[in-house]
Design a protein around this motif. Sequence first.
Motif, mmCIF file in Angstrom:
data_model
loop_
_atom_site.group_PDB
_atom_site.id
_atom_site.type_symbol
_atom_site.label_atom_id
_atom_site.label_comp_id
_atom_site.label_asym_id
_atom_site.label_seq_id
_atom_site.Cartn_x
_atom_site.Cartn_y
_atom_site.Cartn_z
ATOM 1 N N ARG A 230 0.858 -1.188 0.000
ATOM 2 C CA ARG A 230 0.000 0.000 0.000
ATOM 3 C C ARG A 230 0.895 1.238 0.000
ATOM 4 O O ARG A 230 1.737 1.404 0.878
ATOM 5 C CB ARG A 230 -0.919 -0.011 1.220
ATOM 6 N N VAL A 231 0.695 2.090 -0.988
ATOM 7 C CA VAL A 231 1.540 3.258 -1.168
ATOM 8 C C VAL A 231 0.725 4.512 -0.870
ATOM 9 O O VAL A 231 -0.352 4.711 -1.434
ATOM 10 C CB VAL A 231 2.088 3.327 -2.605
ATOM 11 N N THR A 232 1.241 5.335 0.034
ATOM 12 C CA THR A 232 0.602 6.609 0.339
ATOM 13 C C THR A 232 1.453 7.721 -0.262
ATOM 14 O O THR A 232 2.648 7.829 0.024
ATOM 15 C CB THR A 232 0.455 6.822 1.855
ATOM 16 N N THR A 233 0.832 8.525 -1.111
ATOM 17 C CA THR A 233 1.548 9.586 -1.806
ATOM 18 C C THR A 233 1.791 10.761 -0.862
ATOM 19 O O THR A 233 1.172 10.863 0.200
ATOM 20 C CB THR A 233 0.744 10.077 -3.016
ATOM 21 N N PRO A 234 2.668 11.680 -1.232
ATOM 22 C CA PRO A 234 2.889 12.865 -0.393
ATOM 23 C C PRO A 234 1.633 13.691 -0.149
ATOM 24 O O PRO A 234 1.536 14.384 0.862
ATOM 25 C CB PRO A 234 3.932 13.666 -1.180
ATOM 26 N N SER A 235 0.649 13.593 -1.040
ATOM 27 C CA SER A 235 -0.606 14.335 -0.850
ATOM 28 C C SER A 235 -1.618 13.569 -0.011
ATOM 29 O O SER A 235 -2.712 14.069 0.264
ATOM 30 C CB SER A 235 -1.222 14.678 -2.208
#
Length: 296
Positions: free
Chosen positions: A113-118
């Motif tokens: 699961r990847v959480t972006t900077p936004s």
Amino acid sequence: MGAACLALCATVGLTGTAHAEQAPEGTSAAFPSAIKGWKAIGQYEIDAQSQAQGLAGVQPHGGKPYMYYAGNTSIPAPVRERGWSHIGDPDSSRGYVFDAYQGGGDATSKMFRVTTPSGVAHEYVHALAPGEAMNNSFAAVAPDGRWLVSGEWDTMTRLLVFPTPILNGATPRSGGTLPLAATIELDRPVKDIQGCTFLDAKRLLCASDDSDAKLFPVAKPLLLIELKQALNGKTATGHVTSLGALPLLSACPGAAVDFETEGDDYDRRTGVLRVEMIPPRDCAARATVYEFKRKR
């Protein structure tokens, strides 16, 4: 989630626990350490349930660096309801946070699961290849951002290499499937690797929960894996050595098997290596993060 992280967690859109700028200052720099080439510089406690599956230093573009922690209670409810019941040691690159998830013992896939900077989260599911274990113990992103290394469990002679979601142009940018790109074939077996972190493009530091002292002379070793060349999406080889035993310090008595090694993280900005350790049962509500710097 601790009250101290609410504002920051909301800003970055993460469900794990975060600390702005830096980890708490170590309470002691004098704890015994047998790690070759590294000196102890401090230690601090964290909540075991919400923070002790792993940690990652995050450096948002234009923002303040902070520590991100993953734990059993940091799994978002919708993610857990879809069967992803265990979270491993995370990593971060270019302000993105990469969490490693696995399901139950009969799982046929694993998930990153990847959480972006936004603050937007995307899920990448990998269908198990023949002979691949369902465990997804950690995520470690190479310094160039293109390759993500993960591990299985028990005794292994390899690590797995995936294209890093989003950061590698071969992957979709908003979730999807994630194929296995290659493996790192190790020159000796390792056991129960809970976390790995890149020291540089050709070296990883891996925290082992092995208590047997059969594969290496000590229990709970910190392992150095040296690659012949930087990862390029093809099969690589890794030379494994033990740097010594991780600290097993607690007010509660116990043998090595009563402690549990968890994740590790090397901050290339500050040169600080952090390793998590959960103490024996009666003290296990709080885990310890040990901090090291390389000796000169």
